[in-house]
Structure formats: C-alpha cells, structure tokens
Design an enzyme around this catalytic site. Structure first.
Site, short mmCIF file in Angstrom:
data_model
loop_
_atom_site.label_atom_id
_atom_site.label_comp_id
_atom_site.label_asym_id
_atom_site.label_seq_id
_atom_site.Cartn_x
_atom_site.Cartn_y
_atom_site.Cartn_z
N THR A 34 23.92 48.56 33.65
CA THR A 34 24.10 47.13 34.26
C THR A 34 23.54 47.39 35.86
O THR A 34 23.49 46.26 36.36
CB THR A 34 25.43 46.58 34.47
OG1 THR A 34 26.46 48.05 34.56
CG2 THR A 34 25.97 46.15 33.01
N ASP A 35 23.55 48.67 36.22
CA ASP A 35 23.31 48.70 37.68
C ASP A 35 21.92 48.15 38.19
O ASP A 35 21.87 47.38 38.87
CB ASP A 35 23.44 50.10 38.17
CG ASP A 35 22.62 51.30 37.59
OD1 ASP A 35 21.78 50.95 36.55
OD2 ASP A 35 22.71 52.38 38.06
N ALA A 124 22.86 66.50 30.29
CA ALA A 124 24.01 65.99 29.33
C ALA A 124 24.38 64.70 29.93
O ALA A 124 25.43 64.24 29.50
CB ALA A 124 25.18 67.03 29.79
N SER A 128 23.59 65.47 36.72
CA SER A 128 23.31 66.79 37.22
C SER A 128 22.15 66.65 38.69
O SER A 128 22.22 67.24 39.83
CB SER A 128 22.95 67.99 36.49
OG SER A 128 21.80 67.54 35.84
N ASP A 173 24.61 56.47 40.10
CA ASP A 173 24.97 57.90 39.86
C ASP A 173 25.08 58.36 41.30
O ASP A 173 25.91 59.18 41.56
CB ASP A 173 23.87 58.76 39.25
CG ASP A 173 23.55 58.30 37.80
OD1 ASP A 173 24.59 57.46 37.25
OD2 ASP A 173 22.52 58.64 37.29
N TYR A 223 14.34 54.79 29.14
CA TYR A 223 15.09 54.24 30.10
C TYR A 223 14.12 52.98 30.83
O TYR A 223 14.68 51.94 30.90
CB TYR A 223 15.58 55.38 30.93
CG TYR A 223 16.56 54.81 31.86
CD1 TYR A 223 17.60 54.75 31.94
CD2 TYR A 223 15.94 53.92 33.21
CE1 TYR A 223 18.74 54.57 32.75
CE2 TYR A 223 16.63 54.00 34.21
CZ TYR A 223 18.16 54.05 34.14
OH TYR A 223 18.73 53.70 34.85
C1 GLA Z 1 21.23 56.66 34.21
C2 GLA Z 1 20.79 56.13 35.58
C3 GLA Z 1 21.91 55.14 36.04
C4 GLA Z 1 22.31 53.81 35.20
C5 GLA Z 1 22.81 54.73 33.66
C6 GLA Z 1 23.08 53.72 32.72
O1 GLA Z 1 22.47 57.59 34.58
O2 GLA Z 1 20.53 57.07 36.39
O3 GLA Z 1 21.33 54.30 37.24
O4 GLA Z 1 21.53 52.99 34.99
O5 GLA Z 1 21.88 55.63 33.33
O6 GLA Z 1 24.27 52.94 33.01
#
Ligand code: GLA
Length: 390
Positions: A34-35, A124, A128, A173, A223
């Site tokens: 969602t970010d 994981a 990290s 993150d 992604y």
């Molecule tokens: C990874 C990306 C985040 C986010 C998540 C999914 O961690 O780095 O920005 O999009 O996937 O929610």
C-alpha cells in the site's frame, strides 16, 4: 554481548577504536503493498537489525567491511568516487547513502571506516537493506555533525533503493527503521507522511516471526511489475475519477468503477484499495483493545495478497494457513514484499511452544526443509549506542 563483539571486530579489522550504532529491521503488521499506492501501512521496528562501528579517517578513503560477507573483504572507494559498482556488492547500499548526502550538499570531505554486522536473516523480508541504509545515515550524520533531519535520511534511504539499486520500493521500510519506537507500531499515511505511534498492547500474546527460508529470487522484478500494474490502473480509473493513487479510494468508489479495468489489473487494484481500508480498521481495532478484530483483518490481508495480489507462494501460504488452524492464534499473514521471506502470527503466550513445533513440523513435511521462528521484540529506530553500554 553482541555490542562488545562488533566493537572488538572493528578494532581487529581497522586497528583503532570506533563509535557504536544500531539500526533495527522491521515487520509490517498490516498494510502490504500500500505504501507506493499512497495508502497506509502499520509496521514496527524489531530488535534484530544491524550494528555498525565507525570512525573518521584523515585521508579521503571510505572503507566498508561486513562481518556477514567476510569473503568480500574490505571494500573501498574515495569520498569523491561514490558511483554504483556491481562488484562492490552489499557496499553499494552504504555508498548510495553517502553519495546522496553529498549530492544534497552536506559537507563530507573526509574518509571513514565502517564495520557492519547484522543479525537479521538476509533476504528474509525483514528489511536488512533499509537497516543498512538508515544505519549509514545515522553514522554519517554523527561523524560529520550534519544538520540532517530523520525524515530526510528516510527519504534518502528510499532514493538509494529506487535510483541507486533499482528497486521501485515505497517508503515503509526506511520509515519504520528510522522512526520505530519500543512497543509501538507506526500508523503511516504514505501520501502525506503523517504518522501516529500506536501502543502495541497484545494482552498476553506475542508476535511470532516465521521465516520460510525461501530467498526472494526474482522478487524485485515481480515487485516492480505489481507497482506498474497499479500505476496503469490509476491511469485508467482517472478517465472517470480524479485520483493520484489507489489509496485515495474507498471500497465503494472502487467497486463502482472497477469494471473499467481489465480482470488481472482489477484484482491488483482491489487489493491495494481494500488493504488500505483494512489497515485503518486494524489500527482502530488495536487502539480499542479489540485484538480478535485485529487478527481477523490480518487474516483477510493474507487472503487478499494470496488471491488478488498474488505475491504469497506456497511456502508463505503453508505457514500462514497452518497458523490459522492452531489454538491461541489471533491472526497470521505474510509480511513485507512476499514471494518468500517471512510471515507473522499473533499467538497467546501459553501456546507459543506448541505453535512453533506444529507449524515447523507441517512446513518441513510439505516443503521439505525447515522454517525458522523468532519472537519479535518491538524496538526503537536507528540510533547511536552509548559507548559504555553493554
Ligand atoms: C517491500 C518494500 C516496501 C513495501 C513492501 C510491501 O518491503 O520495500 O516499500 O512496498 O515491500 O508492503
């Protein structure tokens, strides 16, 4: 224990003393993918993360060493040559941070030695890389006494992922690693960057992290592909609506325009919209102490990621679906980007041992290798550690 170990390591690699820093990893309770869709996320920082020891040099050499990649040895460059180099491997993350700090006009005119040691499992999905980026940010800020804000470091970390490394990730993150607070989750509006720290009162439950031990190969291209599908959906929906991002829509607004989208794109967009609404509902439930309602939303989040967004895969599904059937489990879902990586479950204290044993056994039977389990300890964001702290 670990702190002393990394300080001694620094001394044996660089033959001098350094200052100790730490940056956590993160889990996301709910609000996945969602970010970058202008929605909300609800992550927290965890006590597993990356330690760093650093000191300035008299010359212009920048030298990096990671105890996690000892075979790569010391990777060096100068403060004036901080370009991405494939052979620099993991060190491109800290290099990118220093590079963009310099590009933003901060005075970094001297070399430095930095040693990294992380206890997060690599690849994981516990961030990290954001942990290394934010760690580098606080180190360089401290070494050069820079007047750079935490939010600027967070945005810079994201820019490293996007422009230096080439993963089109959102801001979650770096934000979680930078802004984490002990025993709190962060409700972040990724459109405005307004956020709220919500106490994580789990009423005799703990968060168990379940690691598939499946590395996220191809994760990055998938992604970026999901992100593109959502951006396309916004363009098409914009023929009738006026939106910047899917996170602006309610479920009802989306449903009444969804038929404009081709079927696959419709599923992707449905996840982005519904997950954002679930995240707001989940944060409200947690604030009201409604843990069961929170858990139910976590389960629905996983179903949506599995069926509509299609980023789970058999390993994450086995962990989560096994967890759903066990006593004492409030909710379970994948966390992070997906395609492998980790899942989380909220489990009643008294049931944790049997939970780990049973999920572990079933995973081994179905997948053919072991999963790992950790109890999440919710911690503070990236920081300098006092030198006399043990
Ligand atoms: C990874 C990306 C985040 C986010 C998540 C999914 O961690 O780095 O920005 O999009 O996937 O929610």
């Amino acid at each position: 224990m670990e702190k002393q170990k990394v300080k001694s390591l620094f001394e044996s690699v660089f033959k001098k003393e350094g200052i100790l820093f730490f940056a956590p990893g993160r889990i996301n309770l709910i609000g996945e993918h969602t970010d970058y869709n202008g929605g909300h996320v609800f992550p927290c920082a965890i006590s597993l993360g990356t330690y760093g020891v650093a000191s300035l040099r008299e010359d212009d050499q920048v030298r990096f060493y990671s105890e996690n990649f000892p075979d790569k040895g010391i990777i060096s460059c100068t403060v004036n040559e901080l370009d991405y180099r494939k052979k620099d491997d993991w060190a491109n993350y800290p290099k990118g941070v220093i590079r963009y700090l310099k590009d933003s006009g901060y005075a970094i005119n001297q070399g430095m030695d930095i040693l990294f040691y992380g206890n997060l499992p690599n690849g994981a999905g516990l961030s990290s890389s954001a942990s290394i980026e934010m760690l580098t940010g606080v180190i360089v800020k401290d070494l050069f006494q820079l007047e750079v804000s935490r939010l600027e470091l967070i945005k810079l970390g994201q820019k490293v992922e996007n422009a230096f490394i080439g993963v089109n990730s959102g801001i979650m993150d770096q934000f979680a690693v930078g802004m984490g607070k002990k025993d709190h989750a962060i409700l972040l509006d990724c459109q405005t960057l307004d956020y709220e720290l919500v106490p994580l009162e789990l009423q005799a439950h703990k968060i168990v992290i379940m690691n598939t031990n499946k590395r996220r190969e191809l994760a990055d291209s998938k992604y970026n592909e999901r992100r593109q599908e959502c951006e396309e959906a916004v363009k098409i929906l914009n023929q009738a609506l006026s939106i910047q991002a899917l996170g602006e829509l309610t479920n009802e607004e989306f449903t009444s325009h969804a038929e404009q989208l081709p079927p696959l794109m419709r599923k992707r967009a449905k996840h982005a919209v519904s997950e954002n609404i679930r995240t707001l509902e989940a944060a409200a439930a947690l604030k009201q102490g409604k843990l069961a309602a929170f858990g139910k939303l976590m389960n629905e989040s996983h179903e949506s990621l599995r069926d509509d967004y299609e980023v789970t895969g058999v390993e994450l599904d086995i962990l989560v679906e096994t967890a759903w059937q066990l006593p004492g489990v409030v909710g379970a879902r994948m966390t992070g980007a997906g395609f492998g990586g980790c899942a989380i479950a909220i489990v009643e204290d008294a049931h944790i041992d049997t939970f780990i044993q049973q999920v572990g056994q079933r995973y081994q039977e179905k997948i053919g290798y072991a999963a790992d389990f950790y109890i999440a300890d919710i911690s503070d964001g990236a920081t300098i550690l006092e030198e006399d702290e043990t």
